[in-house]
Structure formats: structure tokens, C-alpha cells
Design a protein around this motif. Structure first.
Motif, short mmCIF file in Angstrom:
data_model
loop_
_atom_site.label_atom_id
_atom_site.label_comp_id
_atom_site.label_asym_id
_atom_site.label_seq_id
_atom_site.Cartn_x
_atom_site.Cartn_y
_atom_site.Cartn_z
N ARG A 2 24.73 -0.75 7.46
CA ARG A 2 24.46 -1.98 6.71
C ARG A 2 23.79 -1.64 5.38
N ARG A 3 24.14 -2.37 4.36
CA ARG A 3 23.57 -2.13 3.05
C ARG A 3 23.11 -3.46 2.45
N LYS A 4 22.09 -3.38 1.65
CA LYS A 4 21.59 -4.57 0.96
C LYS A 4 22.61 -5.03 -0.08
N ALA A 5 22.70 -6.33 -0.23
CA ALA A 5 23.58 -6.86 -1.26
C ALA A 5 22.98 -6.56 -2.62
N ARG A 6 23.82 -6.27 -3.56
CA ARG A 6 23.37 -6.02 -4.92
C ARG A 6 24.28 -6.77 -5.87
N THR A 7 23.68 -7.40 -6.85
CA THR A 7 24.48 -8.13 -7.82
C THR A 7 25.29 -7.15 -8.65
N ALA A 8 26.45 -7.61 -9.12
CA ALA A 8 27.33 -6.74 -9.89
C ALA A 8 26.62 -6.24 -11.14
N SER A 9 26.72 -4.93 -11.37
CA SER A 9 26.07 -4.36 -12.54
C SER A 9 26.93 -4.56 -13.77
N LYS A 10 26.28 -4.65 -14.91
CA LYS A 10 26.99 -4.77 -16.16
C LYS A 10 27.47 -3.39 -16.59
N ALA A 11 28.52 -3.36 -17.36
CA ALA A 11 29.10 -2.08 -17.77
C ALA A 11 28.09 -1.21 -18.49
N GLU A 12 27.19 -1.82 -19.28
CA GLU A 12 26.24 -1.01 -20.02
C GLU A 12 25.19 -0.36 -19.13
N ASN A 13 25.07 -0.82 -17.88
CA ASN A 13 24.11 -0.24 -16.94
C ASN A 13 24.75 0.78 -16.01
N ARG A 14 26.03 0.99 -16.14
CA ARG A 14 26.70 1.96 -15.28
C ARG A 14 26.32 3.38 -15.70
N PRO A 15 25.93 4.23 -14.75
CA PRO A 15 25.70 5.64 -15.12
C PRO A 15 27.02 6.36 -15.35
N ARG A 16 26.94 7.41 -16.13
CA ARG A 16 28.09 8.29 -16.33
C ARG A 16 27.79 9.63 -15.69
N PRO A 84 25.33 0.84 -3.37
CA PRO A 84 24.54 -0.24 -2.75
C PRO A 84 23.30 0.34 -2.09
N ASP A 85 22.24 -0.47 -2.04
CA ASP A 85 21.00 -0.03 -1.40
C ASP A 85 21.17 0.07 0.11
N ILE A 86 20.39 0.95 0.72
CA ILE A 86 20.42 1.18 2.16
C ILE A 86 19.09 0.74 2.75
N TRP A 87 19.11 0.13 3.93
CA TRP A 87 17.88 -0.24 4.64
C TRP A 87 17.31 0.98 5.35
N LEU A 88 15.99 1.10 5.35
CA LEU A 88 15.34 2.21 6.04
C LEU A 88 15.70 2.24 7.52
N ALA A 89 15.71 1.08 8.16
CA ALA A 89 16.01 1.03 9.60
C ALA A 89 17.37 1.63 9.92
N ASP A 90 18.30 1.54 8.98
CA ASP A 90 19.64 2.03 9.24
C ASP A 90 19.69 3.54 9.41
N ALA A 149 25.79 15.95 -3.53
CA ALA A 149 24.98 15.45 -2.41
C ALA A 149 24.51 14.01 -2.61
N LEU A 150 24.51 13.52 -3.84
CA LEU A 150 24.16 12.12 -4.08
C LEU A 150 25.09 11.19 -3.31
N GLU A 151 26.32 11.63 -3.08
CA GLU A 151 27.32 10.80 -2.40
C GLU A 151 27.27 10.93 -0.89
N THR A 152 26.58 11.93 -0.37
CA THR A 152 26.62 12.19 1.08
C THR A 152 25.29 12.05 1.78
N VAL A 153 24.18 12.14 1.06
CA VAL A 153 22.85 12.03 1.67
C VAL A 153 22.33 10.62 1.45
N PRO A 154 22.03 9.86 2.50
CA PRO A 154 21.49 8.51 2.31
C PRO A 154 20.16 8.54 1.55
N TRP A 155 20.05 7.65 0.58
CA TRP A 155 18.84 7.55 -0.24
C TRP A 155 18.32 6.12 -0.11
#
Length: 245
Positions: A2-16, A84-90, A149-155
Motif C-alpha cells: 500500500r502506498r500513500k496517495a500523492r497529488t500529481a507533480s508538476k513537470a517543473e518538479n520532476r527530477p532528472r 509514491p510514498d510508502i507507509w512504515l507499517a507496510d 537501488a533507489l528503485e528497489t529499496v523501500p524508502w
């Protein structure tokens, strides 16, 4: 998960993101939305792009203008949506007995957090926990240091680290805070199989209130020829020690 809902980010806030490992991992992560790709024709053959990912072919010099100066883009740059954000309990529910958890107290350098994520992946850690406001955002530098590892380790990002440490204890974890001022060496502090390793910020170390929410304080048995280790190096050593204990 389960992940927390997050509002859609604007293009200028997208990381590269840049670099082959960081971008390839982002493309392979089903939780990650890749909004745009710039790539040289020479590098493109090493990747599989989904049909819904806009791809622009460009020269290496053009890619250099999309990233910080001298960033090693290796012929590819991706603009992505934040995960998306992750809950600690998950990540606590059903966690394996022998897999460590990392808790970072105001570690703000993206290169250090990226390197810690890489070590967490190497030693099969459950994930990392940081404060929301006192931790770096996702960025190209962090993703490059994490080498995928940013894509595979839950943060997990939390508002209150003390409450998170309480929740971690309730889940059966033995919380060991690393500090050079501790009398006990890390090997002595490790006991129960479920361990949460708590590391403080570069220079300042753990805050006093964070120390109070640890079950034990321990130091790494390093030579007196150096005052301390970089937090990412300390995390790697502590993860190894917890894994083989």
C-alpha cells in the motif's frame, strides 16, 4: 504494498536522472513513471523503452545541458515522476527475522543517502526510514549514487522520527544507535535478530531525543587514527555486522 496517495507533480518538479544504472532501474520499476527520455543513438541500443515513454534522440553535448555541469550522463537522461510514498507499517509487517532496517536521523547529503541505499540493497535490508523534512528529495545525484537501488529499496519518509522508532520497537525490532561516544562496540550491542540501525547526520550525529528512543548505543571499533567514518561507510559496515551476527 500500500502506498500513500500523492497529488500529481508538476513537470517543473520532476527530477532528472542520468547514467545507465539509474535510468535502467527507473524503467524497470513498475512503481515509477518515466515521463521523458533523452538518449544518444549509441546508448539507445542498451535500453528497452516502453511505447508510452517519449524518447528524444540527442547528441552528448545536448544531454550535458540537461544535467548539472560535468554530471556523468553516459548518453541518457530521464525525467521521472517521484515515487509514491510508502507507509512504515507496510515494510514492518511480515519482515524477515534476519533482515536489518536502517533509520537515518537528518542525513541530508544526497550522495550519502544514495550510497546508503546501495548498501541497503547489497545487504538485503528491509528499507530505510528518514524524516520527511530533513532528508534529501529524489534527485539525479542521489539516484546516480544509489546505482539503481533507489528503485528497489523501500524508502519510508515520516513526520516524527521518535514516533516511528516507537512503532519500530512495537514491531519487535531491537534499535541500535551508532555513535562514536558509546562505550559498547557494535558487536556487543547486537542481540535480537530483528535489528534497526540508527545513524545520525554528518558531523552532528544523532539528536539526543533520537538516542533516547534506541535500545542500545554502540560504536564501530575503528582506529584512533581517524575521528569518525562517513555516514555511508558506517552504514555499510553496520549492515554487514548485523547480517553476519
Amino acid at each position: 504494498m500500500r502506498r500513500k496517495a500523492r497529488t500529481a507533480s508538476k513537470a517543473e518538479n520532476r527530477p532528472r536522472f542520468w547514467g545507465r544504472h539509474a535510468v535502467a532501474a527507473a524503467l524497470q520499476n513498475p512503481e515509477r513513471t518515466v515521463a521523458k527520455i533523452w538518449v544518444t543513438r549509441e546508448a539507445a541500443g542498451s535500453f528497452e523503452f516502453g511505447r508510452d515513454v517519449p524518447v528524444t534522440y540527442a547528441d552528448a553535448a545536448d544531454l550535458g545541458r540537461l544535467v548539472p555541469r560535468d554530471a556523468p550522463h553516459q548518453g541518457i537522461v530521464a525525467e521521472v515522476e517521484r515515487l509514491p510514498d510508502i507507509w512504515l507499517a507496510d515494510i514492518l509487517d511480515g519482515a524477515s527475522e534476519r533482515r536489518p532496517l536502517l533509520v537515518l536521523d537528518q542525513v541530508t547529503d544526497p550522495h550519502n543517502v544514495g550510497a546508503i541505499l546501495r548498501s541497503a540493497a547489497a545487504f538485503d535490508a528491509i528499507g530505510i526510514v528518514t524524516q520527511d523534512r530533513h532528508a534529501p528529495p529524489e534527485s539525479g545525484a542521489l539516484a546516480k549514487a544509489a546505482s539503481g537501488a533507489l528503485e528497489t529499496v523501500p524508502w519510508v519518509r515520516v513526520v516524527n522520527l521518535s514516533r516511528a522508532l516507537d512503532e519500530i520497537a512495537e514491531a519487535g525490532f531491537w534499535r541500535v544507535g551508532l555513535t562514536g561516544e558509546a562505550e559498547m562496540a557494535l558487536g556487543e550491542a547486537l542481540g535480537p535478530p530483528r535489528v534497526a540501525l540508527v545513524l545520525g547526520a554528518e558531523g552532528e550525529g544523532m539528536r539526543h531525543n533520537t538516542e533516547l528512543h534506541c535500545d542500545a548505543l554502540a560504536r564501530l571499533p575503528i582506529s584512533d587514527r581517524v575521528e569518525s567514518l562517513n555516514v555511508s561507510n558506517a552504514a555499510a559496515i553496520a549492515l554487514y555486522a548485523a547480517t553476519v551476527a
